[in-house]
Design a protein around this motif. Structure first.
Motif, mmCIF file in Angstrom:
data_model
loop_
_atom_site.group_PDB
_atom_site.id
_atom_site.type_symbol
_atom_site.label_atom_id
_atom_site.label_comp_id
_atom_site.label_asym_id
_atom_site.label_seq_id
_atom_site.Cartn_x
_atom_site.Cartn_y
_atom_site.Cartn_z
ATOM 1 N N CYS A 10 48.372 22.493 9.580
ATOM 2 C CA CYS A 10 48.065 21.578 11.031
ATOM 3 C C CYS A 10 46.958 21.239 11.233
ATOM 4 O O CYS A 10 46.370 20.717 12.090
ATOM 5 N N THR A 11 45.854 21.778 10.062
ATOM 6 C CA THR A 11 44.536 21.353 9.925
ATOM 7 C C THR A 11 43.536 21.895 11.288
ATOM 8 O O THR A 11 42.445 21.462 11.317
ATOM 9 N N ARG A 12 43.957 22.910 11.836
ATOM 10 C CA ARG A 12 43.309 23.520 12.809
ATOM 11 C C ARG A 12 42.194 24.285 12.240
ATOM 12 O O ARG A 12 42.440 25.065 11.245
ATOM 13 N N PHE A 13 40.978 24.358 12.612
ATOM 14 C CA PHE A 13 39.893 25.047 12.211
ATOM 15 C C PHE A 13 39.786 26.562 12.774
ATOM 16 O O PHE A 13 38.971 27.406 12.125
ATOM 17 N N THR A 14 40.437 26.644 13.777
ATOM 18 C CA THR A 14 40.256 27.935 14.489
ATOM 19 C C THR A 14 41.505 29.015 14.234
ATOM 20 O O THR A 14 41.432 29.787 13.521
ATOM 21 N N VAL A 15 42.640 28.594 15.018
ATOM 22 C CA VAL A 15 43.455 29.552 15.187
ATOM 23 C C VAL A 15 44.902 28.729 15.092
ATOM 24 O O VAL A 15 45.126 27.616 15.637
ATOM 25 N N CYS A 16 45.958 29.215 14.420
ATOM 26 C CA CYS A 16 47.166 28.322 14.487
ATOM 27 C C CYS A 16 48.637 29.349 14.470
ATOM 28 O O CYS A 16 48.393 30.252 13.992
ATOM 29 N N THR A 17 49.506 28.916 14.747
ATOM 30 C CA THR A 17 50.782 29.763 14.482
ATOM 31 C C THR A 17 51.655 28.738 13.670
ATOM 32 O O THR A 17 52.727 29.014 14.095
ATOM 33 N N LEU A 344 47.182 31.566 20.984
ATOM 34 C CA LEU A 344 46.644 31.212 19.799
ATOM 35 C C LEU A 344 46.499 29.878 19.492
ATOM 36 O O LEU A 344 45.557 29.619 18.522
ATOM 37 N N ARG A 345 47.217 28.977 19.886
ATOM 38 C CA ARG A 345 47.160 27.543 19.871
ATOM 39 C C ARG A 345 45.882 27.018 20.177
ATOM 40 O O ARG A 345 45.540 25.764 19.869
ATOM 41 N N THR A 346 45.397 27.390 21.279
ATOM 42 C CA THR A 346 44.502 26.577 21.850
ATOM 43 C C THR A 346 43.205 26.534 21.095
ATOM 44 O O THR A 346 42.137 25.577 21.414
ATOM 45 N N GLY A 347 42.618 27.507 20.695
ATOM 46 C CA GLY A 347 41.307 27.496 19.898
ATOM 47 C C GLY A 347 40.446 28.713 20.284
ATOM 48 O O GLY A 347 40.712 29.576 20.947
ATOM 49 N N LEU A 348 39.474 28.818 19.410
ATOM 50 C CA LEU A 348 38.676 30.122 19.365
ATOM 51 C C LEU A 348 37.906 30.376 20.747
ATOM 52 O O LEU A 348 37.771 31.528 21.223
ATOM 53 N N LYS A 349 37.588 29.332 21.278
ATOM 54 C CA LYS A 349 36.621 29.393 22.575
ATOM 55 C C LYS A 349 37.674 30.104 23.643
ATOM 56 O O LYS A 349 37.112 31.079 24.478
ATOM 57 N N THR A 350 38.847 29.493 23.732
ATOM 58 C CA THR A 350 40.016 30.262 24.678
ATOM 59 C C THR A 350 40.169 31.541 24.344
ATOM 60 O O THR A 350 40.590 32.524 25.011
ATOM 61 N N ILE A 351 40.366 32.114 22.945
ATOM 62 C CA ILE A 351 40.786 33.357 22.415
ATOM 63 C C ILE A 351 39.387 34.287 22.944
ATOM 64 O O ILE A 351 39.798 35.294 23.383
ATOM 65 N N LYS A 352 38.360 33.776 22.599
ATOM 66 C CA LYS A 352 36.999 34.598 23.347
ATOM 67 C C LYS A 352 37.131 34.886 24.491
ATOM 68 O O LYS A 352 36.908 36.008 25.131
ATOM 69 N N GLY A 353 37.495 33.948 25.441
ATOM 70 C CA GLY A 353 37.685 34.316 27.064
ATOM 71 C C GLY A 353 38.775 35.202 27.343
ATOM 72 O O GLY A 353 38.297 35.962 27.893
ATOM 73 N N ALA A 354 39.959 34.934 26.684
ATOM 74 C CA ALA A 354 41.131 36.118 26.771
ATOM 75 C C ALA A 354 40.427 37.528 26.609
ATOM 76 O O ALA A 354 40.855 38.448 27.217
ATOM 77 N N LEU A 355 39.784 37.669 25.403
ATOM 78 C CA LEU A 355 39.402 38.816 24.972
ATOM 79 C C LEU A 355 38.306 39.487 25.938
ATOM 80 O O LEU A 355 38.268 40.795 25.968
ATOM 81 N N ALA A 356 37.675 38.686 26.578
ATOM 82 C CA ALA A 356 36.534 38.911 27.580
ATOM 83 C C ALA A 356 37.235 39.567 28.894
ATOM 84 O O ALA A 356 36.415 40.117 29.930
ATOM 85 N N MET A 357 38.546 39.094 29.104
ATOM 86 C CA MET A 357 39.039 39.832 30.430
ATOM 87 C C MET A 357 38.843 40.970 30.964
ATOM 88 O O MET A 357 38.503 41.620 31.894
ATOM 89 N N PRO A 358 39.352 42.029 29.828
ATOM 90 C CA PRO A 358 38.945 43.455 30.279
ATOM 91 C C PRO A 358 37.531 43.798 30.658
ATOM 92 O O PRO A 358 37.121 44.506 31.113
ATOM 93 N N LEU A 359 36.465 42.945 30.025
ATOM 94 C CA LEU A 359 35.034 43.487 30.407
ATOM 95 C C LEU A 359 34.953 42.976 31.843
ATOM 96 O O LEU A 359 34.173 43.508 32.525
ATOM 97 N N MET A 360 35.420 41.792 32.396
ATOM 98 C CA MET A 360 35.525 41.319 33.738
ATOM 99 C C MET A 360 35.960 42.616 34.615
ATOM 100 O O MET A 360 35.310 42.644 35.524
ATOM 101 N N ILE A 361 37.281 43.110 34.176
ATOM 102 C CA ILE A 361 37.887 44.288 34.974
ATOM 103 C C ILE A 361 36.789 45.314 34.924
ATOM 104 O O ILE A 361 36.518 45.991 36.113
ATOM 105 N N GLU A 362 36.025 45.594 33.668
ATOM 106 C CA GLU A 362 35.147 46.735 33.775
ATOM 107 C C GLU A 362 33.774 46.433 34.723
ATOM 108 O O GLU A 362 33.507 47.422 35.392
ATOM 109 N N GLY A 363 33.680 45.373 34.601
ATOM 110 C CA GLY A 363 32.438 45.028 35.540
ATOM 111 C C GLY A 363 32.616 45.168 36.950
ATOM 112 O O GLY A 363 31.785 45.580 37.654
ATOM 113 N N TYR A 364 33.695 44.562 37.625
ATOM 114 C CA TYR A 364 34.329 44.933 38.811
ATOM 115 C C TYR A 364 34.265 46.385 39.082
ATOM 116 O O TYR A 364 33.969 46.959 40.050
ATOM 117 N N GLN A 365 35.079 46.917 38.148
ATOM 118 C CA GLN A 365 35.424 48.372 38.404
ATOM 119 C C GLN A 365 34.318 49.438 38.633
ATOM 120 O O GLN A 365 33.977 50.352 39.322
#
Length: 380
Positions: A10-17, A344-365
């Motif tokens: 599919c020629t994606r550079f970041t993530v594909c399924t 997984l289809r969106t790209g690396l930037k979105t995946i990094k944002g998703a993986l940071a969600m628990p960090l946001m919770i930690e910061g609030y908590q």
């Protein structure tokens, strides 16, 4: 599958399924099965991984989540800092490009799962909510914001011209246009968002009321004093120059107009403190990298900036407890099969944002991150 940062199919550079049970992540030299990655992300939600909460405020136990080593390893150390040093022109351009690309990449996923509104929901503290409640909570966030700011619904006093600074796909603008019969204009750094916002406005018969364009909040394409309601819902976080941001909001506000800023902040510093603690700065650095954020500031910093411009009726409030259920809900939506494979289809930037969600919770908590509303009025 070939071990390469590009998928041959599919020629994606970041993530594909493209191949049903594999994906490629740029820069990593191995393949992982989707089921393995989903299990590792689920580990972020285990209450046993969460540090002990501070004395106050407390979170409901079902909303307490930790950050796994998986998410920490994939979120690279940020070049952004929490200092107030002015960003260079080159760094500012790079930041703007990163923000635009992040939202170009992620907005369709967000809309598909969460709908029109790309902001937190508003909940009663410690409330128990179901998934179906979250979209209603996002609409409630708009209504509570208007209430706090004292925006009148009287036909003779209600806003007639609104600017939505950091408009996303236009959800707030369309809502305000329908509620008040107002003309609304939105700006975003993302061409994809602007195009989609205009398409949704046309599809819902609001093309004569709302319009959207690519624009910089620090150099708004509007004349002085044009709007009687200036609306910034969760966009201030991305502004590298908070003073310029606030000055531009004030510049485009009409005399007696209302300015509303709803944004993430870091906690206010104690009188004896000159900066955040090192561990706090480190946590914010990781979040900055994932979400393309520059220096953070506190609610008190925003209030001081508004005061320096001689704005009136300045009010601020901490709504952190009112948004507590939101980030856990976003994580759970990402862990559904639809959400996970779409992510997984969106790209690396979105995946990094998703993986940071628990960090946001930690910061609030840990009482580091605050969800604040700040409102004021321009003198007549």
């Amino acid at each position: 599958m070939k071990e390469s940062p590009r998928c041959d199919s599919c020629t994606r550079f970041t993530v594909c399924t493209h191949r049903s049970d594999f994906f490629i992540l740029s820069g990593r030299k191995k393949e992982k099965r989707l089921s393995d990655i989903q299990s590792e992300m689920s580990a972020c939600l285990r209450p046993s991984l969460l540090p002990a909460p501070p004395p106050a405020p407390t979170w409901r136990s079902s909303l307490l989540f930790g950050v796994s080593s998986f998410s920490r390893k994939l979120i690279t150390r940020a070049s952004s800092t929490t200092s107030t040093t002015t960003m260079s022109d080159a760094a500012a351009r790079e930041l703007k490009e990163g923000i635009a690309e992040f939202y170009d990449e992620s907005s369709s996923l967000w809309e598909d799962i969460w709908g029109d509104h790309m902001h937190h929901g508003f909940y009663e503290p410690d409330s128990s909510v179901s998934v179906s409640d979250h979209r209603a909570a996002q609409v409630r966030m708009i209504e509570e914001t208007l209430r706090f700011a004292g925006v009148s619904e009287d036909p003779t006093k209600r806003p007639k011209n609104v600017v939505d600074v950091g408009c996303g796909i236009g959800g707030s603008s369309r809502y305000l246009a329908k509620k008040f019969g107002a003309k609304c204009q939105g700006i975003t750094l993302s061409p994809v968002q602007a195009q989609r916002a205009n398409a949704l406005a046309a599809a819902r018969g609001l093309a004569d009321k709302v319009s959207f364009q690519v624009g910089d909040a620090l150099q708004q394409p509007f004349p002085d004093g044009q709007f009687d309601l200036v609306w910034s819902m969760e966009s201030g976080e991305h502004m590298p120059d908070k003073s310029k941001f606030v000055s531009e909001l004030a510049r485009v506000t009409a005399p007696a107009g209302t300015i509303i800023i709803v944004t993430w902040c870091h906690r206010d510093l104690a009188p004896s403190e000159e900066s955040l603690q090192p561990w706090e700065q480190e946590l914010l650095k990781k979040i900055c990298d994932a979400y393309y954020l520059p220096a953070w500031c506190s609610t008190a910093d925003y209030v001081k900036l508004l005061q320096s411009l001689s704005l009136e009726d300045i009010k601020a409030e901490d709504w952190s407890q009112n948004v507590a259920p939101f980030w856990p809900a976003v994580i759970h939506s990402a862990l559904t099969w639809k959400g996970f494979t779409s992510l997984l289809r969106t790209g690396l930037k979105t995946i990094k944002g998703a993986l940071a969600m628990p960090l946001m919770i930690e910061g609030y908590q840990k009482n580091l991150i605050k969800f604040a509303i700040i409102t004021c009025r321009k003198p007549r």
